[in-house]
Design an enzyme around this catalytic site. Structure first.
Site, PDB file in Angstrom:
ATOM      1  CB  CYS A   1       8.156 -13.477  -1.765  1.00 57.92           C
ATOM      2  SG  CYS A   1       8.044 -14.278  -3.372  1.00 57.92           S
TER       3      CYS A   1
ATOM      4  CB  CYS B   1       4.755 -16.201  -2.976  1.00 62.70           C
ATOM      5  SG  CYS B   1       5.128 -15.887  -4.701  1.00 62.70           S
TER       6      CYS B   1
ATOM      7  CB  CYS C   1       8.887   3.787  -4.915  1.00 61.78           C
ATOM      8  SG  CYS C   1       7.629   3.102  -3.879  1.00 61.78           S
TER       9      CYS C   1
ATOM     10  CG  ASN D   1       3.625 -25.208  -6.587  1.00 67.19           C
ATOM     11  OD1 ASN D   1       2.692 -25.836  -7.082  1.00 67.19           O
ATOM     12  ND2 ASN D   1       3.456 -24.365  -5.585  1.00 67.19           N
TER      13      ASN D   1
ATOM     14  CB  ALA E   1      -2.361  17.671  -3.035  1.00 69.65           C
TER      15      ALA E   1
ATOM     16  CD  GLU F   1      -0.002  15.018  -6.818  1.00 67.52           C
ATOM     17  OE1 GLU F   1      -1.075  14.518  -7.130  1.00 67.52           O
ATOM     18  OE2 GLU F   1       0.112  16.187  -6.385  1.00 67.52           O
TER      19      GLU F   1
END
Ligand SMILES: Cc1cc2nc3c(=O)[nH]c(=O)nc-3n(C[C@H](O)[C@H](O)[C@H](O)COP(=O)(O)OP(=O)(O)OC[C@H]3O[C@@H](n4cnc5c(N)ncnc54)[C@H](O)[C@@H]3O)c2cc1C
Ligand code: FES
Ligand code: FES
Length: 1357
Positions: free
Chosen positions: A55, A77, A154, A274, A1106, A1288
């Site tokens: 954010c 945020c 990623c 905050n 897969a 994978e």
């Protein structure tokens, strides 16, 4: 709606536009306002607690002192909207747009392939953009610092850092400059490292198309709004008030007003950053009716220097504090700056830059968080607090009494902190700070410490000593009694030993202490003491060293330096923390054939189709869809018990809350409520903490969440309650029958082996931590009872099917749409269907659209993850290292329902042999039923856990034989065409090529020799090296899953629309599909488009999983395009010189259909478990990785020095995307094996529910040198253009880091004369590494007698 009476006008700017708001709710954050009120959805929400950077926006304020604006990155945020009066906010939309002009920062991150799913990208862009606004030519250190607070799940960060590096002043080509093979140093782009085998002819290394980058001109950036400059120069002095339903925000215009207000409302907190108040209020829904913001009180930001120290305003941000400290350190003599230096060092690692820009010194000190980095240093540095109230000012020491208190303890009513006074250090005084965290960056410390010693003039006797620790209990603590007893003692090893004993006696960490890791934390107490002892000794010795920098000698110049013991060279390694650097490396891949037409994009590193949209924030994700008319938000009520009967569910109180529309329970389901075993909404029994019981729908997200707390569920606890694999084994609690494969005669071979050993391996679970949490929007259509579902899913057909079953309507009335998914990794195969179905029930019951967005805590709690594994092996081998027999038994923790656990067990068993041919083998696996959330698919599907057992076993064999592990690996590896344990034939040729190339590129023997030499010199630092080979089977083990379909339309203007069944998860499947269509149709990619994946366009799709998505769907797209081309052939023949548009026009005239479906009737795959035979996988991907690490034996931290990866990608469809998959998966794997650790309470509740507690890799985790090579293309008729799916496989290669760490730990243990440990535990966290490197400090630690105290967390694997 009229503004509430008494509210003032809030004025700020967003992207150059003035925003004036009167109707402001003080509970609204900037992030909510941007997304909901302004529709600026480029800024993403991924954690809501400042921990991920998704954010990030830029906040600018005019600084009257410098006359210039100050730009900082902040996490939207955590920023209350009310705090923004007079500020200018720039979001990713304000930086650039594909509709107008893409900013160079956005362009470079996209073109460097730094975006995959793109969910983190706007945050990355904003961090980089803010950096450049402050430093047009940043250093690499500044770059690393700017990105430290941004997570990406990623990419593996390397390309993001590369894109940032193009702006750096000290950037040198691709990072290989100086190593002799920088691509910019060489003509052409042939770039083989020295020693590579020559396989690299025709290789290419240019994934960074620098020549295409537009230059960046800092002078063209937007100016700061003049109106805000005027506001800042003549500030209003009256208080500003903003009233909401529950909370009022007052921002006093001056100190007097602030003190008056605080006197009237002593209980009201002051809000600065905050960052403590916000996250602390969240989980319990705590409300402070009045919040006081002192941001407009200039006295709180003042910094003054006096003769004896610095006085820093409580309102200064931690980033401003860094600047203040840097200035003083550069100006003052070193002897005065010991405390300042310790603070500056600690600040570099405290949170990410966004949080430091927001958090204030006052908030930090006053919130007195236990794990504070600064308070222990301030405490030992004799800091004092200037407190102010209407009654006057007073000074309070920041001492043990202060630290031990809660937020307001010790303060008189109405008192505030005005400033913190930090005294300068004195001659002969030394101050240091220490910390150890789960990760090198952006992680709260497990233990922090501050230490100070003053040595008596002319002696080495301790005149004054102060020690403080953070992270041990509820508050930070000091060790005054120990320090007192050490006064007058000499600064020697004996005193150190005594100090350790005293401190351990005084500073207790109770067994059940929150945070666990008790023995580790106790060890750190004394390890830090040792480090401090050495650091002081070094400074003392430096005083006499000829040529020592004069600044260093100042504090000891008059001393009798002979008095101080020599600092042994070997101890130097214990002195410093491991450094963090920006990684370098090389990515090499096969260049396309020069004869390939330039229009044909297959095999070229084409940028992700959405890359630029990711970078500009214009890529629309599920929750970015605008709110529809009368839309409701849904929140889930989940079980707080691990196994219980539901006695009653009472929604009455929740229904009475404002905005609540309804509470949805199992009774509202018109069709099927999941399965008997796995209910969508619990009926009368719950099986785990986190199981969904019912759901609240309300007008807003906040109202729905608040109402979930008011649904009263009464339980009656049931037995049994099982959490761990070991308990499940004892209680025979399994989800499915055992899976077994066997070949040869294992028992007989054990008899004949020279040696037989046994070992155990424990592998922890893993949270997907996709940056976009699970979310779904269900829109009922008026009239025909149809539903549109927009979901973040890997399997839209599964969502469609589940919703239709749940609602008892046919599939054809339900359409599931997927535009793009912000990361999936297997976690969005199953769960989105259940969530979609629950939301659909809410939509049908209320007749209104329903949006369900899980926050990070709920996502982690509810959705399950990778299966934890417990493996036992027995291996018989010859002294030569040849394995004769191997018997492995694996148990996975499946959680409370079957889900994917049986399939995972099967895959695990099928893949266990990895790259090895062992004649006598037995593999057995079982999935345990426990009272935890059901575990599910995760990248690698059992392989990363299972193969770790195999590789641990090989490593153990090597150790017993006295051989390097790579020799044993090689000896047992498949050598020729052969059959696997399940009798599937394959050729290991590419495996051997990858292995040989990897070892050669990495120079493994040389590296090992250098590591050995290093280890001999360094008792406190050890290096380890390891290489792992990989045979990874791609695809589902069932034929019906190997099918795909596509739909290709050509429109009369020649543009082409391609639809297929794969979901875009970031892997770039849409990009690859258009590359395929472009090749087949011979049309440039610019004429092609894909919109979304939808069950209405391509029905009955298979999950994108897969590793086979691009392969199967690509074949379907190819088939559709070939059909179209065939139809066009006569026209093309007739007008060979015509253009594509001419042919399409002619086809239309001739009534030739310009729309075609494509189908791929996939690979055959079967497995007969009775016989233990089959061909379950269409093909294999091979690879190898070699990693080198260095561990810090005192803290357990590690740095990844270098990784070389060689992968067999066949003929890559797109090397940029494929390298991205390999690097991203590798780092995710490194996370699994080193830092990602899930903790469960003894009651079975997940304790790690956000980035604060669960550490995925950050940019600092990338190996300092990361080289990735795609093996030169190999041809196979089977797959699409001979390509291979790489989604994978890279995951397992992260285990090379794990084994390198084990290698380093073994070296440490060898030094200490300790036996090898045959129990392997993953992840290799700092705790495990430190505790394995036993030494005199670990020996001092009082051990917890297991069973004496209830632990904070329990093991489940
Ligand atoms: C993602 C994240 C990562 C973090 N990582 C680290 C880390 O690695 N190491 C570490 O040490 N810390 C870390 N922190 C904690 C952080 O340092 C503190 O949250 C921060 O310093 C608090 O400052 P603030 O201005 O935001 O306080 P706020 O939240 O605004 O206020 C906190 C409390 O202080 C009180 N207060 C504030 N100012 C005054 C005043 N002038 N007088 C009296 N009372 C006052 C308030 O009433 C309130 O109770 C992290 C926090 C986050 C969110
Ligand atoms: S969403 Fe704000 S930092 Fe994660
Ligand atoms: S691209 Fe960074 S999280 Fe997906």
């Amino acid at each position: 709606m009229p503004p509430p009476p008494g509210s003032d006008e809030l004025v700020f700017f967003v992207n150059g536009r003035k925003v004036t708001e009167r109707d402001i709710d003080p509970e609204v954050t900037l992030l909510t306002f941007l997304r909901r009120n302004l529709g600026l959805t480029g800024t993403k929400s991924a954690c809501g607690g400042g921990g991920c950077g998704a954010c990030t926006v830029m906040l600018s304020r005019h600084d009257p002192a410098s006359g210039k604006p100050r730009h900082v990155s902040i996490p939207a945020c955590l920023v209350p909207l009310c705090s923004l009066h007079g500020a200018a906010i720039t979001t990713v939309e304000g930086v650039g747009s594909i509709r107008t002009r893409v900013h160079p920062v956005q362009e470079r991150i996209a073109r460097s392939h730094g975006t995959q799913c793109g969910f983190c990208t706007p945050g990355m862009v904003m961090s980089l953009y803010t950096l450049l606004r402050n430093h047009p030519q940043p250093s690499e250190e500044q770059l690393a610092d700017a990105l430290a607070g941004n997570l990406c799940r990623c990419t593996g960060y390397r390309p993001i850092l590369e894109s940032g590096r193009t702006f750096c002043s000290d950037s040198h080509g691709c990072g290989q400059s100086g190593a002799g093979w920088c691509c910019l140093d060489r003509p052409g782009d042939d770039s083989s490292p020295p020693g590579s085998s020559g396989l690299q002819a025709h290789v290419c290394s240019e994934l960074l198309p620098k020549a295409e980058f537009q230059p960046w001109d800092p002078s063209q950036e937007p100016i700061f709004p003049p109106e805000l400059t005027r506001m800042a120069e003549s500030p209003e002095r009256r208080s500003l008030t903003f009233r909401g339903d529950r909370v009022t925000w007052v921002s006093p215009g001056g100190l007097r007003e602030l003190l008056e207000l605080k006197a009237q409302h002593p209980e009201a907190p002051l809000v600065l950053g905050n960052t403590a108040l916000g996250p602390a209020s969240k989980p319990h829904g705590r409300v402070h009716p009045l919040l006081i913001s002192p941001a407009r009180v200039p006295e709180l930001s003042a910094v003054t220097e006096s003769r004896d120290g610095l006085t820093i305003g409580a309102g200064c941000s931690l980033a401003q504090l860094q600047d203040v400290l840097a200035k003083s350190i550069s100006e003052l003599p070193e002897e005065k700056t010991q405390t300042l230096r310790a603070l500056a060092t600690a600040l570099r690692k405290l949170a990410g830059q966004q949080v430091r820009n927001l958090a204030s010194l006052g908030g930090h000190v006053m919130s007195r968080q236990s794990s504070s980095d600064l308070n222990p240093i301030l405490a030992v540095g004799r800091a004092a607090l200037h407190l102010l109230s209407e009654g006057g000012a007073r000074l309070m020491p920041l001492d043990e009494l202060f630290l031990a208190g809660t937020a307001s303890a010790g303060l008189r009513p109405g008192e505030i902190l005005e400033s913190v006074h930090v005294p300068y250090s004195r001659k002969r005084e030394f101050v240091s700070g220490f910390r150890q965290a789960q990760a090198p960056q952006n992680a709260m410390p497990h233990v922090s410490a501050g230490m100070r010693v003053l040595l008596a003039e002319g002696t080495n006797a301790i005149e004054d000593l102060s020690i403080a620790y953070g992270g041990l209990g509820a508050t930070a603590v000091m060790a005054p009694r120990s320090c007192q007893q050490l006064l007058g003692k000499p600064w020697t090893e004996e005193t150190l030993d005594e100090a350790c004993r005293l401190v351990l006696g005084e500073v207790a960490i109770p067994g059940p202490a929150p945070g666990g890791r008790v023995e580790f934390r106790r060890t750190l107490l004394v390890s830090f003491l040792f480090r401090f002892y050495l650091q002081v000794l070094r400074e003392l010795r430096r005083g006499r060293a000829p040529g020592a920098p004069s600044t260093l000698s100042v504090s000891v110049q008059h001393w009798d330096i002979w008095r101080y013991p020599r600092l042994p060279d070997q101890s130097l390694g214990a002195l410093e923390d491991l450094p963090v650097t920006v990684p370098q490396g090389m990515q090499t891949y096969q260049r396309v054939d020069p004869q390939q037409p330039s229009q044909d994009p297959v095999g070229r590193p084409v940028m992700h189709l959405s890359g630029l949209k990711h970078a500009t924030g214009e890529a629309v994700f599920c929750d970015d869809l605008p709110r529809v008319d009368r839309e409701l938000s849904m929140a889930l009520v989940t079980s707080t018990r691990p196994h219980a009967r539901i006695v009653s569910v009472d929604p009455a109180e929740a229904l009475r809350l404002p905005g609540v529309a309804d509470v949805i329970t199992a009774k509202d389901i018109p069709g099927t409520n999941g399965t008997e075993d796995d209910r969508l909404l619990a009926v009368d029994e719950v099986l785990c903490v986190g199981q969904v019981i019912c759901a609240v729908v309300a007008e807003t997200d906040e109202q729905a969440k608040r109402a979930t707390e008011r649904v009263r569920v009464t339980y009656e606890d049931l037995e049994p309650v099982v959490f761990s694999i070991q308990d499940a084994m004892r209680q025979n609690s399994f989800l499915c029958p055992e899976k077994k494969l066997e070949q040869g005669n294992v028992e007989e071979a054990f008899e004949k082996a020279d040696r037989v050993i046994e070992g155990e391996v424990h592998v922890g679970g893993q949270e997907h931590f996709y940056m976009e949490t699970q979310r779904v929007l269900v829109i009922p259509k008026a009239g025909d009872g149809e539903l549109d579902i927009y979901a973040s899913t890997q399997d839209p057909a599964h969502v469609q099917k589940t919703v239709s079953l749940t609602l008892n309507v046919p599939h054809n009335q339900v359409t599931c749409h997927v535009k793009r998914v912000g990361g999936g990794f297997g976690g969005k195969v199953g769960k989105p269907a259940a969530l979609g179905a629950i939301a659909a029930v809410g939509a049908i019951k209320t007749g209104r659209a329903v949006r369900l967005v899980l926050d990070r805590e709920d996502d982690m709690l509810i959705t399950g993850g990778r299966h934890p594994l417990f493996g036992k092996y027995k291996v018989g081998f010859k002294d030569s290292g040849r394995i004769k027999a191997l018997d492995i038994e694996c148990y996975i923790n499946g959680g409370c329902t079957l889900g994917d656990s049986e399939l995972v067990t099967e895959f695990l068993i099928l893949k266990l042999e990895n790259a090895y041919k062992i004649r006598n083998l037995r593999f057995r696996g079982r999935a345990c039923r426990t009272n935890l959330p059901s575990n599910t698919a995760f990248r690698g599907f059992g392989f990363p856990q299972g193969a770790l057992v195999t590789e641990a076993c090989i490593t153990a064999v090597a150790a017993k034989c006295g051989l390097p592990p790579e020799k044993v690996r090689e000896k047992n590896m498949y050598k020729t065409v052969d059959k696997t344990i399940y009798k599937q034939a394959f050729s290991p040729e590419p495996l051997r090529q990858c292995w040989a190339e990897c070892l050669e590129r990495a120079d493994l023997p040389g590296r090992r020799a250098r590591a050995d030499a290093f280890n001999q010199q360094n008792p406190w630092r050890k290096r380890g090296v390891a290489a792992v080979p990989m045979k990874f089977s791609v695809g589902f083990a069932a034929t019906s899953y190997h099918q795909a379909a596509a739909l290709v339309h050509v429109y009369t203007d020649g543009s082409v629309l391609v639809a297929h069944g794969g979901s875009e998860l970031g892997q770039g499947i849409h990009t690859k599909m258009l590359q395929v269509a472009s090749r087949e149709l011979r049309v440039p990619m610019s004429r092609l488009h894909t919109q979304e994946t939808s069950t209405a366009t391509v029905p009955n799709t298979v999950a994108t999983a897969a590793s086979i998505g691009a392969d199967a769907n690509g074949k379907a797209v190819q088939n559709a395009c070939q059909t179209l081309l065939k139809r066009l052939e006569p026209i093309i023949k007739k007008n060979a010189e015509g253009t594509w548009e001419d042919w399409i026009e002619a086809a239309f005239e001739q009534r030739i259909s310009l729309s075609a479906t494509g189908y791929f009737r996939g690979y055959k795959a079967f497995m007969d478990w009775e016989k233990g035979e089959g061909e379950p996988f269409p093909y294999y991907v091979f690879g190898a990785a070699c990693s080198e690490v260095e561990i810090d034996c005192l803290t357990g931290a590690h740095r990844k020095l270098r990784t070389d990866i060689v992968m067999d990608a066949g003929c890559s469809l797109n090397p940029a995307l494929d390298v991205g998959q390999v690097e991203g998966a590798f780092l995710q794997g490194a996370g699994l094996y080193t830092s990602e650790e899930l903790h469960y309470s003894p009651e079975g509740a997940l304790l790690s529910r956000g980035p604060a507690e669960y550490k995925i890799p950050t940019a600092a985790d990338v190996p300092e040198e990361l080289n990735v090579t795609l093996l030169p293309s190999s041809q196979t008729q089977l797959t699409l253009y001979s390509s291979k799916g790489l989604g994978e496989s890279g995951m397992f290669l992260g285990s090379s880091v794990f084994f390198a760490i084990s290698d380093a730990v073994t070296a440490a243990r060898r030094d200490r004369g300790l036996a090898e440990d045959c129990t392997v535990r993953s992840p290799a966290t700092p705790e495990r590494v430190r505790m394995a490197c036993q030494d005199r400090f670990t020996e001092m630690i009082p051990r917890e007698d297991p069973g004496t105290a209830k632990p904070w967390s329990i093991p489940i694997a």
